[in-house]
Design an enzyme around this catalytic site. Structure first.
Site, PDB file in Angstrom:
ATOM      1  N   VAL A 188     -11.729   1.850  -9.388  1.00  0.00           N
ATOM      2  CA  VAL A 188     -11.399   2.890  -8.397  1.00  0.00           C
ATOM      3  C   VAL A 188     -11.429   2.394  -6.952  1.00  0.00           C
ATOM      4  O   VAL A 188     -10.975   3.098  -6.047  1.00  0.00           O
ATOM      5  CB  VAL A 188     -12.325   4.134  -8.514  1.00  0.00           C
ATOM      6  CG1 VAL A 188     -11.865   5.062  -9.602  1.00  0.00           C
ATOM      7  CG2 VAL A 188     -13.772   3.735  -8.698  1.00  0.00           C
TER       8      VAL A 188
ATOM      9  N   HIS B 249       7.110  -8.378  -3.947  1.00  0.00           N
ATOM     10  CA  HIS B 249       5.855  -7.615  -3.899  1.00  0.00           C
ATOM     11  C   HIS B 249       5.025  -8.040  -2.686  1.00  0.00           C
ATOM     12  O   HIS B 249       5.271  -9.079  -2.088  1.00  0.00           O
ATOM     13  CB  HIS B 249       5.026  -7.845  -5.167  1.00  0.00           C
ATOM     14  CG  HIS B 249       5.478  -7.022  -6.339  1.00  0.00           C
ATOM     15  ND1 HIS B 249       6.450  -7.449  -7.206  1.00  0.00           N
ATOM     16  CD2 HIS B 249       5.097  -5.786  -6.770  1.00  0.00           C
ATOM     17  CE1 HIS B 249       6.656  -6.515  -8.131  1.00  0.00           C
ATOM     18  NE2 HIS B 249       5.851  -5.494  -7.893  1.00  0.00           N
TER      19      HIS B 249
ATOM     20  N   LYS C 143      -0.516  -9.718  -4.378  1.00  0.00           N
ATOM     21  CA  LYS C 143      -0.264  -9.740  -5.830  1.00  0.00           C
ATOM     22  C   LYS C 143      -0.606 -11.117  -6.403  1.00  0.00           C
ATOM     23  O   LYS C 143      -0.197 -12.138  -5.850  1.00  0.00           O
ATOM     24  CB  LYS C 143       1.192  -9.367  -6.135  1.00  0.00           C
ATOM     25  CG  LYS C 143       1.472  -9.261  -7.619  1.00  0.00           C
ATOM     26  CD  LYS C 143       2.741  -8.477  -7.923  1.00  0.00           C
ATOM     27  CE  LYS C 143       3.045  -8.452  -9.415  1.00  0.00           C
ATOM     28  NZ  LYS C 143       2.026  -7.737 -10.207  1.00  0.00           N
TER      29      LYS C 143
HETATM   30  P1  NAD Z   1      -6.564  -4.570  -6.782  1.00  0.00           P
HETATM   31  O1  NAD Z   1      -7.080  -5.967  -6.709  1.00  0.00           O
HETATM   32  O2  NAD Z   1      -6.375  -3.813  -5.512  1.00  0.00           O
HETATM   33  O3  NAD Z   1      -7.535  -3.689  -7.723  1.00  0.00           O
HETATM   34  C1  NAD Z   1      -8.175  -4.161  -8.877  1.00  0.00           C
HETATM   35  C2  NAD Z   1      -9.565  -3.531  -8.883  1.00  0.00           C
HETATM   36  O4  NAD Z   1     -10.210  -3.805 -10.122  1.00  0.00           O
HETATM   37  C3  NAD Z   1     -10.474  -4.091  -7.770  1.00  0.00           C
HETATM   38  O5  NAD Z   1     -10.930  -3.022  -6.955  1.00  0.00           O
HETATM   39  C4  NAD Z   1     -11.656  -4.698  -8.549  1.00  0.00           C
HETATM   40  O6  NAD Z   1     -12.869  -4.473  -7.892  1.00  0.00           O
HETATM   41  C5  NAD Z   1     -11.584  -3.895  -9.842  1.00  0.00           C
HETATM   42  N1  NAD Z   1     -12.344  -4.518 -10.933  1.00  0.00           N
HETATM   43  C6  NAD Z   1     -12.325  -5.833 -11.304  1.00  0.00           C
HETATM   44  N2  NAD Z   1     -13.219  -6.016 -12.314  1.00  0.00           N
HETATM   45  C7  NAD Z   1     -13.761  -4.803 -12.589  1.00  0.00           C
HETATM   46  C8  NAD Z   1     -14.744  -4.352 -13.528  1.00  0.00           C
HETATM   47  N3  NAD Z   1     -15.317  -5.187 -14.404  1.00  0.00           N
HETATM   48  N4  NAD Z   1     -15.062  -3.039 -13.529  1.00  0.00           N
HETATM   49  C9  NAD Z   1     -14.490  -2.187 -12.655  1.00  0.00           C
HETATM   50  N5  NAD Z   1     -13.579  -2.558 -11.735  1.00  0.00           N
HETATM   51  C10 NAD Z   1     -13.216  -3.853 -11.714  1.00  0.00           C
HETATM   52  O7  NAD Z   1      -5.210  -4.653  -7.618  1.00  0.00           O
HETATM   53  P2  NAD Z   1      -4.037  -3.557  -7.740  1.00  0.00           P
HETATM   54  O8  NAD Z   1      -2.970  -3.851  -6.745  1.00  0.00           O
HETATM   55  O9  NAD Z   1      -4.644  -2.187  -7.775  1.00  0.00           O
HETATM   56  O10 NAD Z   1      -3.440  -3.938  -9.170  1.00  0.00           O
HETATM   57  C11 NAD Z   1      -4.247  -3.936 -10.339  1.00  0.00           C
HETATM   58  C12 NAD Z   1      -3.387  -4.289 -11.550  1.00  0.00           C
HETATM   59  O11 NAD Z   1      -2.419  -3.253 -11.786  1.00  0.00           O
HETATM   60  C13 NAD Z   1      -2.577  -5.587 -11.392  1.00  0.00           C
HETATM   61  O12 NAD Z   1      -2.522  -6.251 -12.641  1.00  0.00           O
HETATM   62  C14 NAD Z   1      -1.194  -5.078 -11.004  1.00  0.00           C
HETATM   63  O13 NAD Z   1      -0.144  -5.983 -11.309  1.00  0.00           O
HETATM   64  C15 NAD Z   1      -1.120  -3.849 -11.869  1.00  0.00           C
HETATM   65  N6  NAD Z   1      -0.116  -2.836 -11.461  1.00  0.00           N
HETATM   66  C16 NAD Z   1       0.545  -2.218 -12.477  1.00  0.00           C
HETATM   67  C17 NAD Z   1       1.443  -1.204 -12.192  1.00  0.00           C
HETATM   68  C18 NAD Z   1       2.091  -0.467 -13.333  1.00  0.00           C
HETATM   69  O14 NAD Z   1       2.865   0.479 -13.098  1.00  0.00           O
HETATM   70  N7  NAD Z   1       1.805  -0.838 -14.585  1.00  0.00           N
HETATM   71  C19 NAD Z   1       1.679  -0.834 -10.858  1.00  0.00           C
HETATM   72  C20 NAD Z   1       0.973  -1.483  -9.842  1.00  0.00           C
HETATM   73  C21 NAD Z   1       0.058  -2.481 -10.160  1.00  0.00           C
END
Ligand code: NAD
Length: 272
Positions: A13, A160, A164
């Site tokens: 979150v 992006h 990323k």
């Molecule tokens: P981000 O780095 O901003 O967020 C990831 C979060 O996960 C971080 O806040 C981190 O603290 C948290 N995290 C890591 N380990 C954790 C754990 N063990 N417990 C709880 N939290 C933990 O990244 P983002 O931009 O939000 O992207 C996250 C993922 O989503 C990436 O793989 C991205 O490519 C993907 N994504 C997918 C879509 C989709 O539509 N499928 C869209 C956007 C992003």
């Protein structure tokens, strides 16, 4: 499937998608926000999820382990990192929870591990949860079938934001897979992910990928079909993460209470 509003918990979150997902669940009258998970030991443990998301207090606080809220939720939404997602998938299998996975960048081994849960967990896994992208995949299938083997070169270009960590994007790969499947090609054989130096002219069947990483671009994908005399470009541009978050919440509502299985956004949107 679920007649009452499913209780949704969100992993990560504090992340870009995590905060947006909190906002999307809070806005959705057909879902309730049951909890949010931050990294173990995070200083944001006990923070109010609404304050984290910048939308005012929601009186639901962040925890740093799934065990703390195991009885409180029906569906987990996970947009984090491959290893974290696989651990959460194991948790969901053990505790009978459904899961929506948006994490990208899984290796072939990690994808095989994810797939091994399909008989034990109801999961929606999609590299892009936006409704528009999933419609675009259908348009690409149609275009590839109509044009592909008539001398059209196919290239996928994606852009992006600078943060990323994986490339090409999961969405670009999915677009390549859809086009390759429509043409009876194997992306592993025909995908070209790097051109540098004296790499020679392109092969007629290759599907090329180009990646841009810059600034705050939320996500842009173009698939180009080019031949002598014309080119067709099918483009999707996301301008806000809310499009992915709304799609993920829709997927969470859809998967709540379903039988075990690995589902995609096609299933959620009834596009097949
Ligand atoms: P981000 O780095 O901003 O967020 C990831 C979060 O996960 C971080 O806040 C981190 O603290 C948290 N995290 C890591 N380990 C954790 C754990 N063990 N417990 C709880 N939290 C933990 O990244 P983002 O931009 O939000 O992207 C996250 C993922 O989503 C990436 O793989 C991205 O490519 C993907 N994504 C997918 C879509 C989709 O539509 N499928 C869209 C956007 C992003």
């Amino acid at each position: 499937m679920s007649s009452t509003a499913p209780r949704i918990a969100i992993v990560g979150v504090a992340g870009r998608m995590g905060r947006t997902l909190v906002n999307a669940v809070a806005q959705d009258e057909a879902a309730s926000l049951a909890g949010g998970i931050v990294e173990p030991g995070s200083s944001l443990t006990n923070a109010d999820l609404g304050e984290l998301a910048g939308i005012g207090r929601l009186e639901v606080t962040a925890v740093d382990s799934l065990d703390a809220i195991v009885d409180d939720f029906d569906v987990l939404i996970d947009f984090t990192a491959p290893k974290v997602t696989l651990a959460n998938l194991a948790f969901c299998a053990q505790h009978g929870k459904a899961i929506v996975i948006g994490t990208t960048g899984l290796s072939d081994d990690e994808l095989a591990e994810l797939d091994s849960y399909r008989d034990r967990v109801a999961m929606v896994f999609a590299p892009n949860m936006s409704v528009g992208v999933n419609l675009t995949l259908k348009l690409l299938e149609t275009a590839a079938k109509a044009l592909g083997d008539e001398g059209y070169d196919i290239e996928v270009i994606e852009s992006h934001h600078r943060h990323k960590v994986d490339a090409p994007s999961g969405t670009a790969l999915r677009m390549g897979e859809v086009v390759a499947a429509a043409l009876d090609r194997d992306l592993k054989e025909h995908g070209v992910f790097e051109r540098v130096g004296q790499c020679g002219p392109r092969d007629a069947k290759e599907i090329g990928f180009a990646t841009v990483r810059a600034g705050d671009i939320v996500g842009e994908h173009t698939v180009m079909f080019a031949t002598e005399g014309e080119r067709i470009e099918i483009t999707h541009k996301a301008s806000s993460r809310m499009t992915f978050a709304r799609g993920a919440v829709r997927a969470a509502r859809w998967v709540a209470g379903r039988d075990a299985g690995r589902y995609g956004m096609n299933d959620v949107l009834g596009l097949e």
